[in-house]
Design a protein around this motif. Structure first.
Motif, short mmCIF file in Angstrom:
data_model
loop_
_atom_site.label_atom_id
_atom_site.label_comp_id
_atom_site.label_asym_id
_atom_site.label_seq_id
_atom_site.Cartn_x
_atom_site.Cartn_y
_atom_site.Cartn_z
N UNK A 405 0.84 -1.19 0.00
CA UNK A 405 0.00 0.00 0.00
C UNK A 405 0.88 1.24 0.00
N UNK A 406 0.27 2.37 -0.19
CA UNK A 406 1.01 3.63 -0.22
C UNK A 406 0.28 4.66 -1.04
N UNK A 407 0.79 5.87 -1.04
CA UNK A 407 0.15 6.94 -1.80
C UNK A 407 0.17 6.62 -3.28
N UNK A 408 -0.99 6.84 -3.93
CA UNK A 408 -1.17 6.62 -5.37
C UNK A 408 -1.02 5.16 -5.78
N UNK A 409 -1.16 4.22 -4.82
CA UNK A 409 -1.14 2.80 -5.17
C UNK A 409 -2.42 2.15 -4.66
N UNK A 410 -2.79 1.05 -5.32
CA UNK A 410 -3.98 0.32 -4.91
C UNK A 410 -3.59 -0.66 -3.82
N UNK A 411 -4.17 -0.55 -2.64
CA UNK A 411 -3.83 -1.48 -1.55
C UNK A 411 -4.15 -2.92 -1.95
N UNK A 412 -3.16 -3.80 -1.81
CA UNK A 412 -3.33 -5.21 -2.13
C UNK A 412 -2.81 -6.04 -0.96
N UNK A 413 -3.47 -7.15 -0.70
CA UNK A 413 -3.05 -8.02 0.39
C UNK A 413 -3.08 -9.47 -0.06
N UNK A 414 -2.06 -10.23 0.33
CA UNK A 414 -2.01 -11.67 0.11
C UNK A 414 -2.04 -12.35 1.46
N UNK A 415 -2.98 -13.24 1.64
CA UNK A 415 -3.17 -13.93 2.91
C UNK A 415 -3.09 -15.43 2.70
N UNK A 416 -2.34 -16.12 3.59
CA UNK A 416 -2.33 -17.58 3.58
C UNK A 416 -2.84 -18.06 4.93
N UNK A 417 -3.89 -18.86 4.90
CA UNK A 417 -4.47 -19.41 6.12
C UNK A 417 -4.24 -20.91 6.18
N UNK A 425 -4.48 -19.87 -0.02
CA UNK A 425 -3.99 -18.51 -0.20
C UNK A 425 -4.94 -17.72 -1.09
N UNK A 426 -5.02 -16.42 -0.84
CA UNK A 426 -5.84 -15.54 -1.67
C UNK A 426 -5.24 -14.14 -1.66
N UNK A 427 -5.50 -13.40 -2.74
CA UNK A 427 -5.05 -12.02 -2.87
C UNK A 427 -6.26 -11.16 -3.21
N UNK A 428 -6.32 -9.97 -2.59
CA UNK A 428 -7.47 -9.09 -2.83
C UNK A 428 -7.05 -7.64 -2.70
N UNK A 429 -7.84 -6.76 -3.31
CA UNK A 429 -7.64 -5.32 -3.19
C UNK A 429 -8.65 -4.77 -2.19
N UNK A 430 -8.45 -3.52 -1.80
CA UNK A 430 -9.38 -2.91 -0.87
C UNK A 430 -9.19 -1.41 -0.80
N UNK A 431 -10.00 -0.74 0.02
CA UNK A 431 -9.89 0.70 0.18
C UNK A 431 -8.67 1.10 1.00
#
Length: 505
Positions: A405-417, A425-431
């Motif tokens: 994440x950061x200024x002018x970037x789309x927040x993305x997260x990769x999670x492994x449960x 595992x999954x990857x998703x974007x968010x606000x």
């Protein structure tokens, strides 16, 4: 309904000002669609009057009153104005679609307002009050007059004003304790004075509008009811200007619980908790945990003595049935203060029936754990019951988390449960980074939940402090809580969400 009224009981009109006075809380403003959603919830709750806004204050407020008037069928829609002709013109225009419209106009009557705010005289204030009530009556038959700062007004002058505006056509007289200054004794005595000294008082409904600056808003409204008030102006969760207004849920449940008070409301109390959470979420105002009626601890018991009493008979320590406000059940919270009865209750809930001797051993271990952890989860109880370690008992564990994440970037997260021993595992974007992380978790967990509350608290004041996250989710009408703490607030948020969802599974 808020209770079965006795034949001699009188109805108290519930005037809800969540969308006007309640929305004056800094940072809690709603857009028109959100206001419509709240208005519909208030109609379903059974409020008699909805104060939809202050039309002349902004184009947004004007539009909200117009749109709410279009969709609301049963409650009266009230629009606030000052004692100014232009205000009244605009309010009347905003109410043109209302099935039942009310103009709520008024002026200050205390020495502070007469001399300091308006630089006027009592006679000029009286004349202006009468003129504006007559002017409002040209538009609507239902005109409410507010005597601002009535709590600090001279009773004799206040009575003169009330009598004059009733004669001019006012149908409701609002006696506000605008600054929250009155004690219940003083406010009740003021209402009694008006009942005794205003000749035409029976031609109008007296209304209480009390603020909570000294924590007496609900008590003052109740004192008003005991002395002749027949309308109470209140808000969901007690929100409002400064310290807030009389809490709707408090005044309604007082009248429901106290059968000795000859008054009732038409509120459907089973919808109280649902409406409370809606307002809290839309206005981004978490309800304090110990808030009467709607706080998450209102029906939670952690003391061993209380827990034992509640488990034997709810009425030992609860004067309100949780179901009456829409809560499924009381909460027996396990802490170091809990007794054997509470521990046994939770173990049986999980399917473990321990003998007296086994319970003694488990209770000794429980006290050590509760002192160390402050609260004890179902996984911890399984461990105490001898079914393996806490780690083994957890069906869902966070194995890996990476966030970009950061200024002018789309927040993305990769999670492994790790779910039941299998990695996924999954990857998703968010606000934002937390939203992206939760979205990724949602892709891996099939339970459909609604996030009701998300609260972050810091333990200390440094930038490297530990953050504690509390999450409240709803699934099939039941509420579940999740907690976690970490120096990485995103990790804490994900773990808190997993903690809550794990309790559903």
């Amino acid at each position: 309904m808020a209770g079965t009224p006795a034949d001699s009981a009188e109805k108290i009109i519930i005037f809800d000002t969540t969308l006007r006075d309640g929305e004056q809380v800094p940072g809690s403003q709603l857009n028109t669609l959100e206001k419509i959603e709240v208005a519909r919830a208030l109609e379903a709750l059974g409020v008699d009057v909805i104060e939809a806004g202050f039309p002349i204050s902004s184009p947004g407020d004007f539009k909200s009153v117009v749109e709410i008037s279009k969709v609301v069928e049963k409650p009266v829609i009230s629009a606030l104005t000052r004692a100014i002709e232009k205000d009244i013109d605009v309010a009347a225009d905003a109410l043109k679609y209302a099935k039942k419209g009310r103009i709520h106009t008024g002026i200050g009557t205390s020495p502070y307002h007469i001399y300091s705010k308006f630089n006027s005289t009592p006679e000029q204030i009286l004349e202006r009050a009468v003129q504006m009530v007559k002017y409002a009556r040209k538009y609507v038959d239902d005109v409410e007059f507010f005597a601002e700062d009535a709590g600090r007004s001279d009773n004799e002058f206040l009575a003169r004003v009330v009598e004059a505006v009733i004669a001019a056509g006012a149908t409701v007289i609002n006696i506000p304790d605008t600054t929250g200054y009155c004690t219940p004794y003083e406010y009740g005595a003021k209402i009694k004075y008006l009942k005794d000294h205003v000749a035409n008082v029976d031609r109008a409904v007296l209304s209480a509008h009390c603020h909570n600056d000294l924590g007496m808003a609900t008590a003052n409204s109740l004192a008003g009811i005991m002395n002749g008030i027949r309308q109470v102006e209140c808000t969901i969760n007690g929100i409002g200007e400064r310290a807030g207004n009389t809490s709707l849920e408090e005044i309604v449940m007082i009248l429901k619980c106290r059968k000795d008070i000859p008054a009732y409301t038409d509120i459907d109390t089973t919808k109280i908790i649902k409406t409370s959470r809606l307002v809290s979420n839309l206005m981004r105002m978490p309800v304090q945990p110990n808030k009467a009626i709607v706080g998450r601890n209102a029906f939670a018991h952690s003391s061993g003595i209380h827990q034992d009493g509640v488990l034997k008979n709810r009425e030992n320590y609860e004067i309100i049935d949780p179901a009456d406000i829409g809560v499924s059940d009381s909460s027996i919270v396990l802490t170091a203060r809990s007794g054997r009865a509470a521990l046994d209750h939770h173990l049986r809930r999980l399917g473990y029936e321990l003998s007296h001797a086994e319970l003694d051993v488990a209770y000794s271990k429980f006290l050590v754990l509760a002192d160390a952890q402050k609260s004890v989860s179902d996984d911890d109880l399984r461990n105490l019951a001898g079914t393996g370690t806490v780690e083994d008992a957890r069906r869902i564990k966070l194995d890996y988390l990476q966030v970009v994440c950061g200024k002018d970037s789309i927040p993305m997260a990769t999670v492994r449960l790790i779910i039941d021993g299998e990695r996924c595992m999954a990857t998703a974007a968010g606000n934002g980074p937390i939203d992206a992380s939760i979205n990724a978790v949602r892709q891996l967990i099939t339970q459909k939940v609604t996030l009701e509350e998300f609260l972050i608290q810091a333990f200390t004041r440094g930038t490297d402090d530990v953050g504690k996250v509390h999450i409240q989710v709803e699934n099939k009408g039941k509420v579940y809580y999740g907690f976690s703490a970490d120096t990485d607030i995103i990790t804490a948020s994900v773990n808190a969400y997993i903690d809550a969802v794990s309790k559903i599974i």
